[in-house]
Scaffold this motif. Structure first.
Motif, PDB file in Angstrom:
ATOM      1  N   ILE A  16      43.551  39.486  45.755  1.00 20.15           N
ATOM      2  CA  ILE A  16      43.743  40.216  44.507  1.00 20.15           C
ATOM      3  C   ILE A  16      43.018  41.554  44.616  1.00 20.15           C
ATOM      4  CG2 ILE A  16      43.358  40.213  42.010  1.00 20.15           C
ATOM      5  CD1 ILE A  16      43.276  36.973  43.760  1.00 20.15           C
ATOM      6  N   LYS A  17      43.735  42.627  44.274  1.00 21.52           N
ATOM      7  CA  LYS A  17      43.150  43.970  44.331  1.00 21.52           C
ATOM      8  C   LYS A  17      42.204  44.157  43.157  1.00 21.52           C
ATOM      9  CE  LYS A  17      44.251  48.612  45.516  1.00 21.52           C
ATOM     10  NZ  LYS A  17      42.961  48.829  46.141  1.00 21.52           N
ATOM     11  N   GLY A  18      41.038  44.711  43.459  1.00 22.92           N
ATOM     12  CA  GLY A  18      40.032  44.929  42.427  1.00 22.92           C
ATOM     13  C   GLY A  18      39.472  46.336  42.489  1.00 22.92           C
ATOM     14  N   LEU A  19      38.195  46.458  42.168  1.00 25.55           N
ATOM     15  CA  LEU A  19      37.498  47.734  42.207  1.00 25.55           C
ATOM     16  C   LEU A  19      36.587  47.760  43.432  1.00 25.55           C
ATOM     17  CD1 LEU A  19      36.650  47.819  38.401  1.00 25.55           C
ATOM     18  CD2 LEU A  19      38.488  49.047  39.541  1.00 25.55           C
ATOM     19  N   SER A  20      35.398  48.257  43.286  1.00 22.40           N
ATOM     20  CA  SER A  20      34.443  48.253  44.397  1.00 22.40           C
ATOM     21  C   SER A  20      33.869  46.842  44.563  1.00 22.40           C
ATOM     22  CB  SER A  20      33.317  49.248  44.112  1.00 22.40           C
ATOM     23  OG  SER A  20      32.520  48.776  43.047  1.00 22.40           O
ATOM     24  N   PRO A  21      33.353  46.537  45.742  1.00 23.46           N
ATOM     25  CA  PRO A  21      32.787  45.198  45.953  1.00 23.46           C
ATOM     26  C   PRO A  21      31.691  44.846  44.939  1.00 23.46           C
ATOM     27  CG  PRO A  21      33.001  46.314  48.051  1.00 23.46           C
ATOM     28  CD  PRO A  21      33.343  47.318  46.988  1.00 23.46           C
ATOM     29  N   LYS A  22      30.865  45.827  44.596  1.00 18.67           N
ATOM     30  CA  LYS A  22      29.785  45.597  43.632  1.00 18.67           C
ATOM     31  C   LYS A  22      30.343  45.249  42.247  1.00 18.67           C
ATOM     32  CE  LYS A  22      25.299  47.616  43.383  1.00 18.67           C
ATOM     33  NZ  LYS A  22      24.489  48.806  43.537  1.00 18.67           N
ATOM     34  N   GLU A  23      31.355  45.997  41.820  1.00 18.75           N
ATOM     35  CA  GLU A  23      31.985  45.736  40.513  1.00 18.75           C
ATOM     36  C   GLU A  23      32.718  44.393  40.516  1.00 18.75           C
ATOM     37  OE1 GLU A  23      32.062  47.388  37.492  1.00 18.75           O
ATOM     38  OE2 GLU A  23      30.431  48.552  38.369  1.00 18.75           O
ATOM     39  N   ASN A  24      33.426  44.110  41.616  1.00 21.20           N
ATOM     40  CA  ASN A  24      34.132  42.830  41.731  1.00 21.20           C
ATOM     41  C   ASN A  24      33.162  41.665  41.609  1.00 21.20           C
ATOM     42  OD1 ASN A  24      36.515  44.199  42.120  1.00 21.20           O
ATOM     43  ND2 ASN A  24      36.530  43.914  44.330  1.00 21.20           N
ATOM     44  N   LYS A  25      32.027  41.775  42.284  1.00 19.89           N
ATOM     45  CA  LYS A  25      31.016  40.716  42.257  1.00 19.89           C
ATOM     46  C   LYS A  25      30.480  40.514  40.844  1.00 19.89           C
ATOM     47  CE  LYS A  25      26.878  39.346  44.724  1.00 19.89           C
ATOM     48  NZ  LYS A  25      27.412  38.046  44.939  1.00 19.89           N
ATOM     49  N   LYS A  26      30.230  41.615  40.152  1.00 16.01           N
ATOM     50  CA  LYS A  26      29.709  41.535  38.787  1.00 16.01           C
ATOM     51  C   LYS A  26      30.734  40.876  37.855  1.00 16.01           C
ATOM     52  CE  LYS A  26      27.956  45.406  37.397  1.00 16.01           C
ATOM     53  NZ  LYS A  26      27.709  46.699  36.745  1.00 16.01           N
ATOM     54  N   ILE A  27      31.992  41.246  38.011  1.00 13.82           N
ATOM     55  CA  ILE A  27      33.057  40.674  37.174  1.00 13.82           C
ATOM     56  C   ILE A  27      33.224  39.175  37.454  1.00 13.82           C
ATOM     57  CG2 ILE A  27      35.546  40.681  36.743  1.00 13.82           C
ATOM     58  CD1 ILE A  27      35.453  43.735  37.266  1.00 13.82           C
ATOM     59  N   TYR A  64      34.501  38.703  49.162  1.00 15.08           N
ATOM     60  CA  TYR A  64      34.635  40.108  48.794  1.00 15.08           C
ATOM     61  C   TYR A  64      35.015  40.916  50.032  1.00 15.08           C
ATOM     62  CZ  TYR A  64      32.075  38.211  44.889  1.00 15.08           C
ATOM     63  OH  TYR A  64      31.693  37.435  43.836  1.00 15.08           O
ATOM     64  N   GLU A  65      36.164  41.599  49.947  1.00 15.31           N
ATOM     65  CA  GLU A  65      36.665  42.379  51.067  1.00 15.31           C
ATOM     66  C   GLU A  65      37.069  43.763  50.560  1.00 15.31           C
ATOM     67  OE1 GLU A  65      40.825  41.988  52.615  1.00 15.31           O
ATOM     68  OE2 GLU A  65      39.743  41.086  54.302  1.00 15.31           O
ATOM     69  N   ASN A  66      36.260  44.762  50.852  1.00 15.78           N
ATOM     70  CA  ASN A  66      36.492  46.138  50.407  1.00 15.78           C
ATOM     71  C   ASN A  66      36.762  46.175  48.907  1.00 15.78           C
ATOM     72  OD1 ASN A  66      36.141  46.916  53.076  1.00 15.78           O
ATOM     73  ND2 ASN A  66      38.321  46.742  53.512  1.00 15.78           N
ATOM     74  N   GLU A  67      37.952  46.607  48.482  1.00 16.47           N
ATOM     75  CA  GLU A  67      38.264  46.665  47.057  1.00 16.47           C
ATOM     76  C   GLU A  67      39.001  45.415  46.571  1.00 16.47           C
ATOM     77  OE1 GLU A  67      39.279  49.627  48.929  1.00 16.47           O
ATOM     78  OE2 GLU A  67      37.277  50.386  48.495  1.00 16.47           O
ATOM     79  N   SER A  68      39.118  44.407  47.393  1.00 16.64           N
ATOM     80  CA  SER A  68      39.862  43.194  47.031  1.00 16.64           C
ATOM     81  C   SER A  68      38.949  41.978  47.038  1.00 16.64           C
ATOM     82  CB  SER A  68      41.003  42.958  48.023  1.00 16.64           C
ATOM     83  OG  SER A  68      41.888  44.038  48.029  1.00 16.64           O
ATOM     84  N   ILE A  69      39.464  40.910  46.428  1.00 18.13           N
ATOM     85  CA  ILE A  69      38.783  39.626  46.528  1.00 18.13           C
ATOM     86  C   ILE A  69      39.780  38.617  47.101  1.00 18.13           C
ATOM     87  CG2 ILE A  69      37.202  40.055  44.608  1.00 18.13           C
ATOM     88  CD1 ILE A  69      38.956  38.075  42.947  1.00 18.13           C
ATOM     89  N   LEU A  70      39.255  37.637  47.807  1.00 16.45           N
ATOM     90  CA  LEU A  70      40.043  36.521  48.315  1.00 16.45           C
ATOM     91  C   LEU A  70      39.516  35.275  47.622  1.00 16.45           C
ATOM     92  CD1 LEU A  70      39.753  37.556  52.038  1.00 16.45           C
ATOM     93  CD2 LEU A  70      41.803  37.739  50.651  1.00 16.45           C
ATOM     94  N   ASN A 102      44.491  30.506  39.034  1.00 16.78           N
ATOM     95  CA  ASN A 102      45.258  31.417  38.180  1.00 16.78           C
ATOM     96  C   ASN A 102      44.476  31.797  36.929  1.00 16.78           C
ATOM     97  OD1 ASN A 102      47.448  31.572  39.897  1.00 16.78           O
ATOM     98  ND2 ASN A 102      48.509  29.860  38.937  1.00 16.78           N
ATOM     99  N   GLU A 103      43.726  30.857  36.390  1.00 15.93           N
ATOM    100  CA  GLU A 103      42.898  31.120  35.219  1.00 15.93           C
ATOM    101  C   GLU A 103      41.850  32.195  35.541  1.00 15.93           C
ATOM    102  OE1 GLU A 103      39.581  28.376  33.059  1.00 15.93           O
ATOM    103  OE2 GLU A 103      41.529  27.439  33.399  1.00 15.93           O
ATOM    104  N   ILE A 104      41.215  32.073  36.688  1.00 20.01           N
ATOM    105  CA  ILE A 104      40.195  33.041  37.097  1.00 20.01           C
ATOM    106  C   ILE A 104      40.837  34.379  37.461  1.00 20.01           C
ATOM    107  CG2 ILE A 104      38.477  33.542  38.887  1.00 20.01           C
ATOM    108  CD1 ILE A 104      37.823  30.507  38.774  1.00 20.01           C
ATOM    109  N   ILE A 105      41.972  34.352  38.147  1.00 17.88           N
ATOM    110  CA  ILE A 105      42.670  35.586  38.531  1.00 17.88           C
ATOM    111  C   ILE A 105      43.118  36.353  37.290  1.00 17.88           C
ATOM    112  CG2 ILE A 105      44.791  36.472  39.593  1.00 17.88           C
ATOM    113  CD1 ILE A 105      44.424  34.252  41.724  1.00 17.88           C
TER     114      ILE A 105
END
Length: 160
Positions: free
Chosen positions: A57-68, A109-115, A140-143
């Motif tokens: 799933i495409k996200g933001l920066s790794p730091k922001e993804n982790k926080k979310i 966490y992979e660059n701007e995406s999450i797996l 799907n609930e988390i995504i």
């Protein structure tokens, strides 16, 4: 155990159908049993093949993804037990009225995406492929919540 569901049950149902055809008995029940067993076997085989697949799933920066992701896990009452720069691993607490025992979700966490992947474990750390469909529902609930949070952050940034 996997062989029991995927090979043995359809084989027994086929032998039962063949026996009924040979003796000239009513074949409605054996045919129905064989079809149901075959459908279950196909769905179990599909789940077994896809149990370890990660969804990207495409996200933001790794730091922001982790926080979310951390915020989502806390709001959905998942217990985080490993949380570092590369991944977050969480489980659900055991509950008498829940079928979620042994569920584990892993977010890489992979660059701007999450797996992301959700797996259920049974006794002896055996991965339960029979829970694959329910695990996809949890993913799907988390995504959906992750995408909603990202959309809100992007809208917030564009409004500034």
């Amino acid at each position: 155990m996997n062989l029991l569901f995927i090979i043995v049950f359809p084989f027994i149902a086929f032998i039962n159908l063949k026996r009924s055809l040979n003796i000239g008995a009513d074949i409605f029940f054996p045919t129905t049993l064989f079809i149901i067993t075959l459908l279950l076997t196909i769905s179990f085989f599909y789940a077994l093949l896809n149990i370890n697949k990660l969804r990207k799933i495409k996200g933001l920066s790794p730091k922001e993804n982790k926080k979310i992701i951390t915020h989502i896990f806390e709001s959905l009452e998942w217990q985080i037990y490993r949380n570092n720069i590369q991944f977050t691993q969480a489980t659900l607490d055991w509950n008498w009225f829940s079928f979620d025992y042994g569920k584990e979700i892993i977010v890489l966490y992979e660059n701007e995406s999450i797996l992301i992947n959700c797996v259920s474990y049974g006794r002896g750390d055996l991965k339960l492929f029979t829970h694959w469909f329910i695990n996809r529902k949890k993913e799907n609930e988390i995504i959906k919540e992750f995408e909603k949070q990202i959309k809100m952050k992007i809208e917030k940034q564009t409004n500034l």
